[in-house]
Design a protein around this motif. Structure first.
Motif, PDB file in Angstrom:
ATOM      1  N   LYS A  96      -7.751 -16.321   1.412  1.00 54.84           N
ATOM      2  CA  LYS A  96      -8.298 -15.880   2.691  1.00 54.84           C
ATOM      3  C   LYS A  96      -7.488 -14.723   3.261  1.00 54.84           C
ATOM      4  O   LYS A  96      -8.060 -13.785   3.855  1.00 54.84           O
ATOM      5  CB  LYS A  96      -8.297 -17.060   3.675  1.00 54.84           C
ATOM      6  CG  LYS A  96      -8.885 -16.746   5.042  1.00 54.84           C
ATOM      7  CD  LYS A  96     -10.371 -16.461   4.947  1.00 54.84           C
ATOM      8  CE  LYS A  96     -10.974 -16.298   6.325  1.00 54.84           C
ATOM      9  NZ  LYS A  96     -12.424 -16.007   6.249  1.00 54.84           N
ATOM     10  N   HIS A  97      -6.169 -14.766   3.079  1.00 53.09           N
ATOM     11  CA  HIS A  97      -5.282 -13.743   3.635  1.00 53.09           C
ATOM     12  C   HIS A  97      -5.648 -12.356   3.112  1.00 53.09           C
ATOM     13  O   HIS A  97      -5.587 -11.367   3.848  1.00 53.09           O
ATOM     14  CB  HIS A  97      -3.837 -14.079   3.284  1.00 53.09           C
ATOM     15  CG  HIS A  97      -2.839 -13.045   3.714  1.00 53.09           C
ATOM     16  ND1 HIS A  97      -2.374 -12.957   5.014  1.00 53.09           N
ATOM     17  CD2 HIS A  97      -2.232 -12.040   3.027  1.00 53.09           C
ATOM     18  CE1 HIS A  97      -1.523 -11.947   5.100  1.00 53.09           C
ATOM     19  NE2 HIS A  97      -1.412 -11.387   3.920  1.00 53.09           N
ATOM     20  N   GLY A 127      -8.603 -11.440   2.080  1.00 56.08           N
ATOM     21  CA  GLY A 127      -9.996 -11.112   2.335  1.00 56.08           C
ATOM     22  C   GLY A 127     -10.938 -11.367   1.178  1.00 56.08           C
ATOM     23  O   GLY A 127     -12.047 -10.821   1.165  1.00 56.08           O
ATOM     24  N   TRP A 128     -10.534 -12.209   0.231  1.00 50.82           N
ATOM     25  CA  TRP A 128     -11.413 -12.507  -0.904  1.00 50.82           C
ATOM     26  C   TRP A 128     -12.322 -13.681  -0.531  1.00 50.82           C
ATOM     27  O   TRP A 128     -11.853 -14.776  -0.234  1.00 50.82           O
ATOM     28  CB  TRP A 128     -10.592 -12.862  -2.131  1.00 50.82           C
ATOM     29  CG  TRP A 128      -9.695 -11.759  -2.598  1.00 50.82           C
ATOM     30  CD1 TRP A 128      -9.991 -10.428  -2.639  1.00 50.82           C
ATOM     31  CD2 TRP A 128      -8.345 -11.876  -3.078  1.00 50.82           C
ATOM     32  NE1 TRP A 128      -8.919  -9.707  -3.116  1.00 50.82           N
ATOM     33  CE2 TRP A 128      -7.888 -10.573  -3.396  1.00 50.82           C
ATOM     34  CE3 TRP A 128      -7.492 -12.948  -3.283  1.00 50.82           C
ATOM     35  CZ2 TRP A 128      -6.620 -10.324  -3.902  1.00 50.82           C
ATOM     36  CZ3 TRP A 128      -6.240 -12.708  -3.781  1.00 50.82           C
ATOM     37  CH2 TRP A 128      -5.805 -11.409  -4.095  1.00 50.82           C
ATOM     38  N   THR A 129     -13.611 -13.449  -0.563  1.00 51.95           N
ATOM     39  CA  THR A 129     -14.564 -14.506  -0.211  1.00 51.95           C
ATOM     40  C   THR A 129     -15.469 -14.880  -1.374  1.00 51.95           C
ATOM     41  O   THR A 129     -16.299 -15.778  -1.246  1.00 51.95           O
ATOM     42  CB  THR A 129     -15.447 -14.049   0.964  1.00 51.95           C
ATOM     43  OG1 THR A 129     -16.115 -12.823   0.600  1.00 51.95           O
ATOM     44  CG2 THR A 129     -14.612 -13.801   2.208  1.00 51.95           C
ATOM     45  N   MET A 166     -15.966  -9.661  -3.201  1.00 52.48           N
ATOM     46  CA  MET A 166     -16.940 -10.150  -2.239  1.00 52.48           C
ATOM     47  C   MET A 166     -18.312 -10.167  -2.893  1.00 52.48           C
ATOM     48  O   MET A 166     -18.588  -9.386  -3.813  1.00 52.48           O
ATOM     49  CB  MET A 166     -16.964  -9.254  -0.991  1.00 52.48           C
ATOM     50  CG  MET A 166     -15.620  -9.099  -0.306  1.00 52.48           C
ATOM     51  SD  MET A 166     -15.676  -7.917   1.038  1.00 52.48           S
ATOM     52  CE  MET A 166     -16.748  -8.781   2.172  1.00 52.48           C
ATOM     53  N   ASN A 192     -18.901  -5.845   3.463  1.00 50.83           N
ATOM     54  CA  ASN A 192     -18.717  -6.408   4.798  1.00 50.83           C
ATOM     55  C   ASN A 192     -19.820  -5.962   5.743  1.00 50.83           C
ATOM     56  O   ASN A 192     -20.382  -4.871   5.606  1.00 50.83           O
ATOM     57  CB  ASN A 192     -17.369  -5.969   5.377  1.00 50.83           C
ATOM     58  CG  ASN A 192     -16.202  -6.667   4.700  1.00 50.83           C
ATOM     59  OD1 ASN A 192     -15.417  -6.044   4.029  1.00 50.83           O
ATOM     60  ND2 ASN A 192     -16.085  -7.970   4.871  1.00 50.83           N
ATOM     61  N   CYS A 197     -21.547 -16.826   1.410  1.00 49.63           N
ATOM     62  CA  CYS A 197     -20.850 -15.540   1.345  1.00 49.63           C
ATOM     63  C   CYS A 197     -21.771 -14.404   0.902  1.00 49.63           C
ATOM     64  O   CYS A 197     -21.356 -13.246   0.876  1.00 49.63           O
ATOM     65  CB  CYS A 197     -19.659 -15.631   0.387  1.00 49.63           C
ATOM     66  SG  CYS A 197     -18.415 -16.818   0.924  1.00 49.63           S
ATOM     67  N   THR A 222     -15.809  -7.930  12.150  1.00 55.65           N
ATOM     68  CA  THR A 222     -16.403  -7.770  10.830  1.00 55.65           C
ATOM     69  C   THR A 222     -16.979  -9.105  10.366  1.00 55.65           C
ATOM     70  O   THR A 222     -16.393 -10.161  10.593  1.00 55.65           O
ATOM     71  CB  THR A 222     -15.344  -7.280   9.829  1.00 55.65           C
ATOM     72  OG1 THR A 222     -14.809  -6.037  10.301  1.00 55.65           O
ATOM     73  CG2 THR A 222     -15.951  -7.058   8.457  1.00 55.65           C
ATOM     74  N   ASP A 223     -18.150  -9.029   9.730  1.00 51.60           N
ATOM     75  CA  ASP A 223     -18.841 -10.223   9.206  1.00 51.60           C
ATOM     76  C   ASP A 223     -19.143 -11.229  10.305  1.00 51.60           C
ATOM     77  O   ASP A 223     -19.011 -12.439  10.111  1.00 51.60           O
ATOM     78  CB  ASP A 223     -18.023 -10.883   8.092  1.00 51.60           C
ATOM     79  CG  ASP A 223     -18.029 -10.073   6.809  1.00 51.60           C
ATOM     80  OD1 ASP A 223     -18.967  -9.290   6.629  1.00 51.60           O
ATOM     81  OD2 ASP A 223     -17.100 -10.213   6.013  1.00 51.60           O
TER      82      ASP A 223
END
Length: 812
Positions: free
Chosen positions: A172-173, A175-177, A477, A481, A497, A513-514
């Motif tokens: 998460k840190h 930004g990988w979703t 992702m 975004n 996601c 964002t998002d």
């Protein structure tokens, strides 16, 4: 090695168990290990021996008592690990006693092991019912924290529950979703991945695929897992595998390299030096056990005499593999016989790699934990010395009880267990970085400390080198975004996601964002063009500095000036027949009222206030009634003048100058009364109109009472219609200076203007409502001024010969 008390040890010295297909016609052979030795795990086993020797030589811990050990190879197999557990329980005494204990000498008081969670579960099922404490140095499955099932299990390595949470926070840190997940089809992999997926879901992370396998699976299954990784769109792959399984997978991927992948590793393999030979994994990051220093261990590991090696089958095999020789003469002429000249100090091997001791320290602490538990059970400390009873009838249950309470430090590293038998979780964030020589080396770039408050547990203090040597965080992702000003709309049938981005509806914003939703701005605010912030709505009213307002003001002042000029002309020619014949007193009153009508339109320009709102409507209503009253008086005078010529009529005496003035005052007073009641009950007031326009505020005067407003207008309209009717009746009366025709035309314009004003006023938005009202005032005022007074002024100035009594009496 024998001792007063014996500690067992189980290590995965070989990679696998030799599989044999039995036909049930012969007796099964003993279980045998296969594949190459694991030099790293040999180091673990030797570290246990080193720790025991330190304890036996210590004067503070178990003085006068020796600890013995029995170490077994589990071959990374559950069945062999369980076999080792049985052997440890039964002891080495060949004599079978018939009393309470099957074995009297060397009964095991504790067990160090195993590395694999599945092996530890198997061992715990056997030793747990006997309350023999088991301390694992590398079994991290969260399931082992269940004291109902594993009451005698402890570990010096953190539980995978902490690791799963830390890995989810790590993903998460950055930004990988959108990630892939691969796990060992074992207790370690299945439980660990289940914990990670639950934590990832809480963090809003989606998993494109989740694959599992075991190193003994058919090649087709392993190839299928590798193909899934190659074809996936997720750049990041979270790998919960044991070292043996990782090796098999990476060997398969090396056959046909996948697109660049960012590998996220669990502690089981991310710090294993053997795995770093796969160069395409450079840039991998993961959680590793804390680095440590064990004084004297390296010298102990390198202090191997040839005689000692030859007397130990495991060390013999290790020596032969390390130096490519054999202890006995081989039929292979290419393989030389080991002669003792081999120098282990020059050997580069996982066995000799002591620069980053991690799991080795977990083994070291496990041995000391059991030793401290035994010490607390059999030793008593006085002010001057420590007395230990080596003949004390120590039961394993006592060791288990003392182990729960141990709390000590060794080489600066604390050892203690919580109620679940787990230590405080502390991980280093490690990164595979290429050195100047091109080799991959392990670099610590941060840490995760579960003992810190939430939000402060994760810390990065060094630059990370990513996949393909990049310094920019890779992106993983499902889609791009959604930037501020947009919101997410989930795609049907896909994970959360995967979504589309649509702009926020009118009047709403999203500033993150998002963002899953858009939020309306407060009533007096409106979004900017980007839709990511609310700004105060512009306030609209008819400003004095607007061109449109300046034009209206100019016409207003011009009309007032024309009325004044006309009054001056009338005053200058006040003795002439044309002025005297058309009721000069009412004419001056009419011109005065018209001047007020022109000027009252100025009160409609500018920001509405309480006073201006009350003034603009009342001034307008009163001045126009004053004006119409004067016109009505002039019209009645014309009618009465001709009616009075009928013989016997004395009607004119009732319409003399006093009566005319009284009529104007009376009609005007009624309007004043209406306005007064309006102002007292519900006066007009300034208000912010937020409904006409969505993106701006109209500052206007609310009517207060609509009845009052329409009463004022209705009264003006009633007088105007009455005046118009009288003027129509008098339009054909003779006389050159008859005003009836002029009044008729002026009232026709007046009524037309105010009839069209009503729909225009109701439908005009914002400041144009005010503009329409000003236009109606000016148009009707100009209509009265020009139609009634312009012809007469023209005669007085341009045709003075017609301004005579003879012309008036129609005698010329």
């Amino acid at each position: 090695m024998d001792g007063d008390f014996v500690i067992g040890g189980v290590f995965s010295i070989h990679y696998a168990l030799q599989t044999v297909i039995y036909n049930y016609t012969t007796k099964p052979e003993p279980l045998r290990c296969t594949r190459s030795l694991n030099g790293r795990n040999i180091r673990f086993a030797r570290a246990m021996i080193f720790a025991i020797e330190e304890i036996n030589n210590s004067t503070e811990l178990l003085p006068g008592i020796t600890i013995g050990y029995q170490i077994y190879d589990s071959c990374a197999s559950v069945s062999v690990a369980m076999d080792a557990a049985f052997q440890l329980l039964n002891g080495q005494d060949p004599v079978i006693y018939k009393d309470s204990n099957c074995s009297q000498s060397g009964e095991m008081k504790g067990l160090v092991g195993e590395s694999g969670s599945s092996q530890s579960i198997g061992i715990s099922r056997i030793v747990g019912p006997f309350y023999i404490p088991q301390v694992s140095y590398f079994s991290t499955c969260a399931c082992l924290s269940d004291k109902q099932q594993y009451p005698a299990f402890f570990r010096t390595v953190p539980s995978d529950q902490f690791q799963a949470d830390a890995l989810a926070k790590l993903v998460k840190h950055f930004g990988w979703t959108w990630i892939g997940a691969v796990r060992s089809d074992s207790d370690y992999g299945n439980y660990g991945m289940a914990s990670f997926l639950a934590a990832a879901q809480r963090e809003g992370i989606c998993v494109e695929y989740s694959e599992s396998f075991y190193r003994t699976d058919p090649h087709s299954k392993i190839k299928r897992v590798a193909d899934v990784i190659r074809r996936s769109t997720a750049t990041v792959v979270v790998v919960f595998l044991s070292p043996g399984d990782v090796k098999v997978l990476l060997e398969e991927l090396a056959q046909e390299l996948p697109p660049p992948r960012q590998w996220i590793g669990s502690e089981a393999w991310i710090t294993d030096p053997l795995m770093m030979s796969f160069s395409f994994c450079a840039g991998a990051i993961g959680l590793g056990i804390q680095q440590s220093v064990i004084p004297g261990l390296r010298n102990f590991l390198l202090d191997l005499s040839f005689t000692e090696v030859a007397a130990n089958s495991v060390l013999t095999e290790f020596w032969g593999d390390a130096f490519n020789c054999t202890m006995i003469k081989s039929i292979d002429p290419k393989k030389r016989v080991c002669d003792g000249t081999e120098n282990i100090n020059t050997l580069i091997s996982p066995y000799t790699e002591t620069s980053q001791l991690r799991i080795t320290n977990m083994v070291y602490k496990a041995v000391y934990a059991i030793a401290h538990a035994i010490h607390n059970a059999v030793c008593q400390e006085t002010n001057f010395s420590i007395q230990c009873d080596k003949h004390f009838s120590l039961e394993s249950k006592q060791v288990l009880s003392e182990l729960k309470k141990v709390n000590f430090s060794r080489n600066g590293y604390s050892v203690s267990f919580d109620a679940n038998g787990d230590p405080v979780a502390f991980y280093e964030l490690v990164n595979w970085q290429r050195s100047e020589s091109g080799d991959i080396e392990l670099v610590t770039v941060g840490y995760y400390d579960a003992s810190l408050p939430k939000g402060q547990q994760f810390h990065i203090n060094r630059n990370i080198i990513w996949v393909e040597g990049g310094i920019k965080v890779p992106v993983s992702m499902c889609n791009d975004n959604c930037f501020p000003g947009n919101r997410k709309v989930l795609q049907k049938g896909k994970p959360v996601c995967c979504y589309d981005c649509i702009p926020c509806p009118e009047g709403e914003i999203s500033n993150t964002t998002d963002s899953p939703d858009c939020f309306p701005c407060p009533s007096e605010f409106w979004p900017n063009e980007e839709g990511d912030a609310c700004f105060p709505k512009p306030i609209e009213f008819l400003y004095f500095d607007e061109i449109f307002a300046k034009i209206l003001a100019a016409f207003s002042v011009t009309g007032a000036c024309l009325a004044i000029i006309t009054a001056v002309i009338y005053f200058y020619h006040r003795t002439t027949p044309i002025v005297r014949a058309n009721n000069s007193e009412l004419s001056f009153l009419l011109l005065f009222s018209l001047t007020l009508c022109f000027l009252c339109s100025l009160t409609f320009i500018g920001a509405p206030s309480e006073w201006s709102c009350m003034l603009r409507h009342t001034a307008f209503g009163i001045t126009f009634v004053f004006c119409i009253s004067c016109v009505l008086g002039k019209t009645v005078v014309v009618l009465m003048a001709f009616t009075a010529t009928i013989p016997g009529s004395n009607a004119m005496k009732w319409f003399g100058p006093p009566q005319q003035r009284l009529t104007v005052v009376f009609f005007t007073f009624i309007q004043v009364l209406i306005c007064t009641i309006w102002l007292l009950l519900r006066p007009p007031f300034p208000m912010k109109n937020l409904t006409t326009y969505k993106d701006k505020i109209i500052l206007e005067c609310a009517l207060g009472s609509a009845v009052g407003f329409w009463a004022v207008l209705g009264y003006i309209g009633l007088l105007a219609v009455f005046c118009f009717v009288l003027a129509v009746l008098a339009r054909k009366l003779p006389d050159n200076f008859n005003e009836a025709k002029l009044i008729t035309f002026s009232m026709l314009i007046f009524c037309a203007v105010w009839i069209t004003f009503i729909p225009a006023y109701v439908s005009s938005p914002g400041k144009f409502t005010v503009a329409v009202e000003i236009f109606a005032i000016l148009a009707s005022s100009f209509g009265l001024l020009l139609c009634i007074f312009a012809p007469k002024c023209f005669i007085m100035i341009s045709q003075p010969e017609k301004n005579s009594k003879k012309y008036l009496m129609n005698k010329i």
